[in-house]
Motif scaffolding. Structure first.
Motif, PDB file in Angstrom:
ATOM      1  N   LEU A  24       4.764  13.233   7.085  1.00  0.00           N
ATOM      2  CA  LEU A  24       5.007  13.785   5.748  1.00  0.00           C
ATOM      3  C   LEU A  24       6.007  14.933   5.768  1.00  0.00           C
ATOM      4  N   ARG A  25       6.329  15.432   6.975  1.00  0.00           N
ATOM      5  CA  ARG A  25       7.356  16.475   7.074  1.00  0.00           C
ATOM      6  C   ARG A  25       8.765  15.895   6.931  1.00  0.00           C
ATOM      7  N   VAL A  26       8.882  14.598   7.181  1.00  0.00           N
ATOM      8  CA  VAL A  26      10.202  13.958   7.122  1.00  0.00           C
ATOM      9  C   VAL A  26      10.713  13.980   5.684  1.00  0.00           C
ATOM     10  N   ARG A  27      11.974  14.295   5.537  1.00  0.00           N
ATOM     11  CA  ARG A  27      12.568  14.427   4.204  1.00  0.00           C
ATOM     12  C   ARG A  27      12.364  13.162   3.372  1.00  0.00           C
ATOM     13  N   ASN A  28      11.891  13.357   2.147  1.00  0.00           N
ATOM     14  CA  ASN A  28      11.665  12.286   1.155  1.00  0.00           C
ATOM     15  C   ASN A  28      10.543  11.331   1.519  1.00  0.00           C
ATOM     16  N   ARG A  29       9.801  11.593   2.619  1.00  0.00           N
ATOM     17  CA  ARG A  29       8.747  10.664   3.007  1.00  0.00           C
ATOM     18  C   ARG A  29       7.626  10.633   1.971  1.00  0.00           C
ATOM     19  N   MET A  30       7.268  11.783   1.397  1.00  0.00           N
ATOM     20  CA  MET A  30       6.197  11.786   0.404  1.00  0.00           C
ATOM     21  C   MET A  30       6.527  10.883  -0.778  1.00  0.00           C
ATOM     22  N   GLN A  31       7.766  10.984  -1.263  1.00  0.00           N
ATOM     23  CA  GLN A  31       8.150  10.181  -2.423  1.00  0.00           C
ATOM     24  C   GLN A  31       8.158   8.699  -2.089  1.00  0.00           C
ATOM     25  N   ARG A  32       8.658   8.354  -0.893  1.00  0.00           N
ATOM     26  CA  ARG A  32       8.652   6.944  -0.496  1.00  0.00           C
ATOM     27  C   ARG A  32       7.224   6.441  -0.312  1.00  0.00           C
ATOM     28  N   SER A  33       6.383   7.278   0.271  1.00  0.00           N
ATOM     29  CA  SER A  33       4.981   6.907   0.453  1.00  0.00           C
ATOM     30  C   SER A  33       4.317   6.657  -0.888  1.00  0.00           C
ATOM     31  N   LEU A  34       4.613   7.509  -1.862  1.00  0.00           N
ATOM     32  CA  LEU A  34       4.031   7.355  -3.196  1.00  0.00           C
ATOM     33  C   LEU A  34       4.458   6.027  -3.828  1.00  0.00           C
ATOM     34  N   GLN A  35       5.723   5.682  -3.687  1.00  0.00           N
ATOM     35  CA  GLN A  35       6.211   4.406  -4.232  1.00  0.00           C
ATOM     36  C   GLN A  35       5.518   3.224  -3.553  1.00  0.00           C
ATOM     37  N   GLU A  36       5.287   3.341  -2.250  1.00  0.00           N
ATOM     38  CA  GLU A  36       4.599   2.278  -1.517  1.00  0.00           C
ATOM     39  C   GLU A  36       3.146   2.164  -1.969  1.00  0.00           C
ATOM     40  N   HIS A  37       2.506   3.316  -2.193  1.00  0.00           N
ATOM     41  CA  HIS A  37       1.137   3.308  -2.721  1.00  0.00           C
ATOM     42  C   HIS A  37       1.074   2.565  -4.056  1.00  0.00           C
ATOM     43  N   ALA A  38       2.033   2.843  -4.922  1.00  0.00           N
ATOM     44  CA  ALA A  38       2.044   2.218  -6.252  1.00  0.00           C
ATOM     45  C   ALA A  38       2.100   0.697  -6.137  1.00  0.00           C
ATOM     46  N   ALA A  39       2.911   0.201  -5.203  1.00  0.00           N
ATOM     47  CA  ALA A  39       3.036  -1.240  -5.025  1.00  0.00           C
ATOM     48  C   ALA A  39       1.743  -1.842  -4.470  1.00  0.00           C
ATOM     49  N   VAL A  40       1.124  -1.136  -3.513  1.00  0.00           N
ATOM     50  CA  VAL A  40      -0.149  -1.605  -2.953  1.00  0.00           C
ATOM     51  C   VAL A  40      -1.208  -1.655  -4.044  1.00  0.00           C
ATOM     52  N   LEU A  41      -1.304  -0.582  -4.818  1.00  0.00           N
ATOM     53  CA  LEU A  41      -2.303  -0.507  -5.877  1.00  0.00           C
ATOM     54  C   LEU A  41      -2.108  -1.623  -6.904  1.00  0.00           C
ATOM     55  N   GLU A  42      -0.871  -1.877  -7.262  1.00  0.00           N
ATOM     56  CA  GLU A  42      -0.593  -2.916  -8.250  1.00  0.00           C
ATOM     57  C   GLU A  42      -1.016  -4.288  -7.731  1.00  0.00           C
ATOM     58  N   SER A  43      -0.778  -4.558  -6.450  1.00  0.00           N
ATOM     59  CA  SER A  43      -1.161  -5.853  -5.883  1.00  0.00           C
ATOM     60  C   SER A  43      -2.681  -5.995  -5.801  1.00  0.00           C
ATOM     61  N   ILE A  44      -3.358  -4.906  -5.461  1.00  0.00           N
ATOM     62  CA  ILE A  44      -4.828  -4.960  -5.430  1.00  0.00           C
ATOM     63  C   ILE A  44      -5.364  -5.177  -6.833  1.00  0.00           C
ATOM     64  N   ARG A  45      -4.804  -4.454  -7.795  1.00  0.00           N
ATOM     65  CA  ARG A  45      -5.247  -4.591  -9.191  1.00  0.00           C
ATOM     66  C   ARG A  45      -4.980  -6.005  -9.723  1.00  0.00           C
ATOM     67  N   ALA A  46      -3.878  -6.608  -9.290  1.00  0.00           N
ATOM     68  CA  ALA A  46      -3.512  -7.951  -9.750  1.00  0.00           C
ATOM     69  C   ALA A  46      -4.206  -9.059  -8.957  1.00  0.00           C
ATOM     70  N   ALA A  47      -5.080  -8.659  -8.007  1.00  0.00           N
ATOM     71  CA  ALA A  47      -5.806  -9.629  -7.175  1.00  0.00           C
ATOM     72  C   ALA A  47      -4.856 -10.546  -6.427  1.00  0.00           C
ATOM     73  N   GLU A  48      -3.866  -9.928  -5.745  1.00  0.00           N
ATOM     74  CA  GLU A  48      -2.893 -10.662  -4.933  1.00  0.00           C
ATOM     75  C   GLU A  48      -3.097 -10.276  -3.467  1.00  0.00           C
ATOM     76  N   PRO A  49      -4.045 -10.929  -2.773  1.00  0.00           N
ATOM     77  CA  PRO A  49      -4.430 -10.501  -1.427  1.00  0.00           C
ATOM     78  C   PRO A  49      -3.294 -10.454  -0.411  1.00  0.00           C
ATOM     79  N   GLU A  50      -2.482 -11.500  -0.348  1.00  0.00           N
ATOM     80  CA  GLU A  50      -1.435 -11.545   0.685  1.00  0.00           C
ATOM     81  C   GLU A  50      -0.349 -10.501   0.420  1.00  0.00           C
ATOM     82  N   GLN A  51      -0.022 -10.306  -0.844  1.00  0.00           N
ATOM     83  CA  GLN A  51       0.986  -9.309  -1.184  1.00  0.00           C
ATOM     84  C   GLN A  51       0.470  -7.909  -0.879  1.00  0.00           C
TER      85      GLN A  51
END
Length: 225
Positions: free
Chosen positions: A165-192
């Motif tokens: 998380l000390r790496v520049r812009n890592r928090m923002q990229r991590s947040l975007q990745e979280h959003a995609a994971v959450l959306e796939s879980i919410r949409a019941a898309e296991p493989e995605q």
């Protein structure tokens, strides 16, 4: 209501936290008497605690030197992150099939906490919210054994996940990745969901080079009192 933690388990959590935050760095000698005095306990629970931490891989017991904070080689670190990525991918796959509405709501709340920490540029707050987010995915898998294994490896990797998380812009990229994971879980898309969480966790290429650079700075920098 959960049962109170034993003294040795409370001490384990306290020392784990000091390793994760950098107060106790890789290679640091863990003197039983000094730790006993600092935590206001006898040496017996300290000895039990160091044994627990050695079992987790956070501490090494060395002949004639005693306990030291474990130092991971780059190859070992890559291997552990590879396994962590696969365990978390399994959790995400099952969570996309099994998560209850209340668990989806908790994931959304934790994602919001992560977003607030990223907006505030607060890596410490992000670290804890991020940790809770991942643990909530483990729980939503409804597989207790998998949750235990993922949690155990997560504890071993805490200092290194925090360093990322000390790496520049890592928090923002991590947040975007979280959003995609959450959306796939919410949409019941296991493989995605599995694919996205695997890619989020695994450390390869530039991400690994960045982590090694942060590790060098971490080991060289003085610790704040």
């Amino acid at each position: 209501m959960s049962a109170p933690l034993r003294l040795s388990e409370q001490l384990r959590e306290a020392i784990e936290e000091e390793v994760a935050t950098g107060r106790l760095k890789p290679g640091t000698h863990l003197d039983e008497q000094e730790l006993a005095e600092r935590f206001g306990v006898s040496r017996t629970p300290i000895r039990e605690t160091l044994s627990l931490l050695a079992g987790e891989g956070l501490v090494e017991i060395r002949p004639r030197r005693g306990a030291v904070v474990a130092t991971l080689s780059p190859q070992r670190l890559v291997e552990m992150f590879e396994v962590m990525a696969e365990l978390e991918a399994m959790c995400a796959r099952l969570a996309a099939r099994r998560a209850k509405d209340s668990e989806l709501g908790r994931l959304q709340d934790l994602h919001t906490r992560c977003a607030q920490a990223a907006q505030a540029q607060d890596p410490d707050a992000y670290f804890y919210a991020n940790e809770d987010f991942h643990q909530a995915i483990y729980a939503a898998s409804h597989n207790d054994y998998l949750t235990e294994q993922a949690g155990a490896l997560q504890r071993k990797l805490r200092p290194y996940r925090r360093l990322q998380l000390r790496v520049r812009n890592r928090m923002q990229r991590s947040l975007q990745e979280h959003a995609a994971v959450l959306e796939s879980i919410r949409a019941a898309e296991p493989e995605q969901a599995a694919l996205q969480l695997r890619n989020h966790v695994v450390v390869q290429g530039d991400r690994f080079a960045d982590l090694l650079a942060e590790m060098r700075q971490f080991e060289e920098s003085p610790v704040s009192p």
